[in-house]
Design a protein around this motif. Structure first.
Motif, PDB file in Angstrom:
ATOM      1  N   GLY A  63       0.965  -1.267   0.201  1.00  0.00           N
ATOM      2  CA  GLY A  63       0.044   0.043  -0.097  1.00  0.00           C
ATOM      3  C   GLY A  63       0.796   1.208   0.085  1.00  0.00           C
ATOM      4  N   LEU A  64       2.006   1.149   0.615  1.00  0.00           N
ATOM      5  CA  LEU A  64       2.863   2.353   0.768  1.00  0.00           C
ATOM      6  C   LEU A  64       3.505   2.719  -0.592  1.00  0.00           C
ATOM      7  CD1 LEU A  64       4.558   4.533   2.270  1.00  0.00           C
ATOM      8  CD2 LEU A  64       6.409   2.779   2.767  1.00  0.00           C
ATOM      9  N   PHE A  65       3.772   1.474  -1.344  1.00  0.00           N
ATOM     10  CA  PHE A  65       4.660   1.906  -2.465  1.00  0.00           C
ATOM     11  C   PHE A  65       3.608   2.212  -3.744  1.00  0.00           C
ATOM     12  CE2 PHE A  65       5.748   0.313  -6.536  1.00  0.00           C
ATOM     13  CZ  PHE A  65       7.006   1.003  -6.893  1.00  0.00           C
ATOM     14  N   ASP A  66       2.206   1.744  -3.396  1.00  0.00           N
ATOM     15  CA  ASP A  66       1.173   2.082  -4.186  1.00  0.00           C
ATOM     16  C   ASP A  66       0.947   3.697  -4.159  1.00  0.00           C
ATOM     17  OD1 ASP A  66      -1.155   1.904  -6.096  1.00  0.00           O
ATOM     18  OD2 ASP A  66      -2.537   2.261  -4.211  1.00  0.00           O
ATOM     19  N   ALA A  67       1.020   4.237  -2.829  1.00  0.00           N
ATOM     20  CA  ALA A  67       0.945   5.477  -2.561  1.00  0.00           C
ATOM     21  C   ALA A  67       1.862   6.354  -3.126  1.00  0.00           C
ATOM     22  CB  ALA A  67       0.843   5.911  -0.859  1.00  0.00           C
ATOM     23  N   LEU A  68       3.122   5.880  -2.925  1.00  0.00           N
ATOM     24  CA  LEU A  68       4.304   6.705  -3.512  1.00  0.00           C
ATOM     25  C   LEU A  68       4.150   6.768  -5.086  1.00  0.00           C
ATOM     26  CD1 LEU A  68       7.215   4.917  -1.434  1.00  0.00           C
ATOM     27  CD2 LEU A  68       6.530   7.452  -1.677  1.00  0.00           C
ATOM     28  N   THR A  69       3.795   5.803  -5.756  1.00  0.00           N
ATOM     29  CA  THR A  69       3.580   5.868  -7.168  1.00  0.00           C
ATOM     30  C   THR A  69       2.453   6.631  -7.466  1.00  0.00           C
ATOM     31  OG1 THR A  69       4.206   3.392  -7.325  1.00  0.00           O
ATOM     32  CG2 THR A  69       3.206   4.343  -9.170  1.00  0.00           C
ATOM     33  N   LYS A  70       1.283   6.749  -6.801  1.00  0.00           N
ATOM     34  CA  LYS A  70       0.198   7.667  -7.348  1.00  0.00           C
ATOM     35  C   LYS A  70       0.180   8.980  -6.464  1.00  0.00           C
ATOM     36  CE  LYS A  70      -2.581   3.449  -8.166  1.00  0.00           C
ATOM     37  NZ  LYS A  70      -3.892   2.685  -7.859  1.00  0.00           N
ATOM     38  N   PHE A  71       0.888   9.296  -5.708  1.00  0.00           N
ATOM     39  CA  PHE A  71       0.934  10.603  -5.171  1.00  0.00           C
ATOM     40  C   PHE A  71       1.284  11.574  -6.010  1.00  0.00           C
ATOM     41  CE2 PHE A  71       2.791  14.060  -2.092  1.00  0.00           C
ATOM     42  CZ  PHE A  71       1.675  14.283  -1.756  1.00  0.00           C
ATOM     43  N   ASP A  72       0.342  12.870  -5.847  1.00  0.00           N
ATOM     44  CA  ASP A  72       0.493  13.855  -6.719  1.00  0.00           C
ATOM     45  C   ASP A  72       0.833  15.056  -5.862  1.00  0.00           C
ATOM     46  OD1 ASP A  72       0.608  15.997  -8.360  1.00  0.00           O
ATOM     47  OD2 ASP A  72      -1.288  15.949  -9.219  1.00  0.00           O
ATOM     48  N   PRO A  73       1.966  15.749  -5.671  1.00  0.00           N
ATOM     49  CA  PRO A  73       2.520  16.627  -4.705  1.00  0.00           C
ATOM     50  C   PRO A  73       2.019  17.811  -4.862  1.00  0.00           C
ATOM     51  CG  PRO A  73       4.329  16.100  -6.167  1.00  0.00           C
ATOM     52  CD  PRO A  73       3.190  15.135  -6.307  1.00  0.00           C
ATOM     53  N   SER A  74       1.497  18.211  -6.179  1.00  0.00           N
ATOM     54  CA  SER A  74       1.012  19.440  -6.537  1.00  0.00           C
ATOM     55  C   SER A  74      -0.642  19.744  -5.767  1.00  0.00           C
ATOM     56  CB  SER A  74       0.658  19.438  -7.948  1.00  0.00           C
ATOM     57  OG  SER A  74      -0.230  18.709  -8.416  1.00  0.00           O
ATOM     58  N   ARG A  75      -0.985  18.547  -5.183  1.00  0.00           N
ATOM     59  CA  ARG A  75      -2.434  18.538  -4.530  1.00  0.00           C
ATOM     60  C   ARG A  75      -2.381  18.982  -3.082  1.00  0.00           C
ATOM     61  NH1 ARG A  75      -5.906  13.439  -6.742  1.00  0.00           N
ATOM     62  NH2 ARG A  75      -5.955  13.925  -8.750  1.00  0.00           N
ATOM     63  N   ASP A  76      -3.179  19.766  -2.341  1.00  0.00           N
ATOM     64  CA  ASP A  76      -3.041  20.238  -1.125  1.00  0.00           C
ATOM     65  C   ASP A  76      -3.176  19.151  -0.349  1.00  0.00           C
ATOM     66  OD1 ASP A  76      -2.758  21.852   1.059  1.00  0.00           O
ATOM     67  OD2 ASP A  76      -4.903  22.805   0.822  1.00  0.00           O
ATOM     68  N   LEU A  77      -2.573  18.358  -0.241  1.00  0.00           N
ATOM     69  CA  LEU A  77      -2.643  16.944   0.537  1.00  0.00           C
ATOM     70  C   LEU A  77      -1.384  16.481   1.197  1.00  0.00           C
ATOM     71  CD1 LEU A  77      -4.779  14.942   1.497  1.00  0.00           C
ATOM     72  CD2 LEU A  77      -4.426  13.588  -0.516  1.00  0.00           C
ATOM     73  N   LYS A  78      -1.248  16.218   2.484  1.00  0.00           N
ATOM     74  CA  LYS A  78       0.107  15.861   3.052  1.00  0.00           C
ATOM     75  C   LYS A  78       0.238  14.114   2.747  1.00  0.00           C
ATOM     76  CE  LYS A  78       1.228  16.371   7.266  1.00  0.00           C
ATOM     77  NZ  LYS A  78       1.260  16.615   8.713  1.00  0.00           N
ATOM     78  N   PHE A  79       1.393  13.817   2.194  1.00  0.00           N
ATOM     79  CA  PHE A  79       1.683  12.619   1.963  1.00  0.00           C
ATOM     80  C   PHE A  79       1.297  11.492   3.144  1.00  0.00           C
ATOM     81  CE2 PHE A  79       4.279   8.521   1.388  1.00  0.00           C
ATOM     82  CZ  PHE A  79       3.841   8.199   0.540  1.00  0.00           C
ATOM     83  N   ASP A  80       1.667  11.853   4.333  1.00  0.00           N
ATOM     84  CA  ASP A  80       1.225  10.839   5.490  1.00  0.00           C
ATOM     85  C   ASP A  80      -0.353  10.656   5.473  1.00  0.00           C
ATOM     86  OD1 ASP A  80       3.543  12.623   6.151  1.00  0.00           O
ATOM     87  OD2 ASP A  80       3.760  11.451   7.777  1.00  0.00           O
ATOM     88  N   THR A  81      -1.159  11.401   5.220  1.00  0.00           N
ATOM     89  CA  THR A  81      -2.694  11.466   5.197  1.00  0.00           C
ATOM     90  C   THR A  81      -3.046  10.487   3.866  1.00  0.00           C
ATOM     91  OG1 THR A  81      -3.090  13.526   6.023  1.00  0.00           O
ATOM     92  CG2 THR A  81      -4.779  12.476   5.034  1.00  0.00           C
ATOM     93  N   TYR A  82      -2.334  10.713   2.804  1.00  0.00           N
ATOM     94  CA  TYR A  82      -2.761   9.952   1.564  1.00  0.00           C
ATOM     95  C   TYR A  82      -2.406   8.613   1.611  1.00  0.00           C
ATOM     96  CZ  TYR A  82      -2.777   8.308  -3.424  1.00  0.00           C
ATOM     97  OH  TYR A  82      -2.798   7.800  -4.532  1.00  0.00           O
ATOM     98  N   ALA A  83      -0.914   8.452   2.141  1.00  0.00           N
ATOM     99  CA  ALA A  83      -0.533   7.205   2.358  1.00  0.00           C
ATOM    100  C   ALA A  83      -1.262   6.361   3.229  1.00  0.00           C
ATOM    101  CB  ALA A  83       0.825   7.174   2.827  1.00  0.00           C
ATOM    102  N   SER A  84      -1.823   6.843   4.235  1.00  0.00           N
ATOM    103  CA  SER A  84      -2.451   6.258   5.449  1.00  0.00           C
ATOM    104  C   SER A  84      -3.598   5.573   4.881  1.00  0.00           C
ATOM    105  CB  SER A  84      -3.161   7.272   6.539  1.00  0.00           C
ATOM    106  OG  SER A  84      -1.997   7.709   7.380  1.00  0.00           O
TER     107      SER A  84
END
Length: 260
Positions: A63-84
């Protein structure tokens, strides 16, 4: 985290986003593995002993790797929240697909619930764990564990899926009835909340504290044990006992009563 660590993480994110650099990816995985461990510990607290913690950890890392692959840093969302959301979603989906609770355990759980109902109808009151254990010819610890597994299996049965088209790319929880609650349902929910507050107040101090730290403060059983100077297994037992005492409201009203 030191300034140097922050700079290294920023550099790793930049390399990972631009080029999918493997070394940068490894650094980010190591950086966020404690987040995976946190969710594994929380989810594992409701699982039977036969479920491998290593298997749950493997699902979480996926799930973590999936989050790293799909995360878009341009969005107003912390990675910790998205990854959780991604980590928890992957673990729960994996548990459901693997059918973590064997049929024999499900049958045992259903039989226990039926026998508890019969015993309480005979006693005209809630049966104690000791009375249930004696009635069923099983240990008190087995009673706690079986009820706990039954409750958690009901939670997993809620229809959940990851919606990749969601604007935030987060976990979407899909429940069959999406309609607005009826006045009757709202009244029932109000009554349920009141009943829960009353029942929780009837728990002993340790049970109230463990529930508060686990569900409100979102601490792991290990962290709670450190605070109370008790072993993780002892905290797990207190947690199971507290849920057992609340089982009628938590399992019957919330899951089976259609309040969700």
């Amino acid at each position: 985290m030191s300034k140097q660590d922050l700079m290294e993480e920023d550099t790793s994110w930049d390399l990972w986003i631009r080029t999918r650099d493997p070394e940068a990816g490894d650094i980010l995985v190591q950086r966020y593995t404690p987040l995976v461990t946190y969710h594994v510990q929380r989810i594992s607290s409701g699982l039977p002993r036969n479920v491998s913690r290593d298997d749950i950890m493997s699902l979480g890392l996926h799930g973590l790797f999936d989050a790293l692959t799909k995360f878009d840093p341009s969005r107003d969302l912390k990675f910790d929240t998205y990854a959780s959301f991604r980590i928890r979603g992957t673990i729960i989906d994996g548990l459901r697909k693997e059918d973590w609770l064997p049929r024999s355990s499900r049958e045992k759980s259903k039989k226990l619930e039926d026998e508890i109902t019969k015993l309480e109808q005979k006693l005209l009151r809630h049966a104690t764990p000791e009375e249930i254990a004696s009635h069923m010819g099983m240990s008190v610890d087995d009673v706690y564990q079986t009820v706990h597994e039954h409750y958690f299996s009901n939670v997993l049965s809620i229809d959940e899926k990851v919606n990749d088209d969601d604007d935030e790319g987060l976990k979407s929880f899909v429940i069959k009835d999406q309609e607005t609650k009826t006045p009757e349902q709202r009244t029932l929910m109000t009554e349920l909340v009141g009943d829960l507050i009353t029942k929780i107040n009837e728990l002993n101090k340790n049970e109230q504290l463990v529930l508060n730290l686990f569900y409100t403060e979102e601490m792991t059983l290990t962290e709670i044990g450190e605070i109370l100077s008790l072993s993780t297994s002892r905290i797990s037992q207190i947690h199971s006992k507290a849920l057992f005492k609340l089982r009628k409201l938590l399992a019957s009203e919330i899951v089976d009563g259609g309040i969700l």
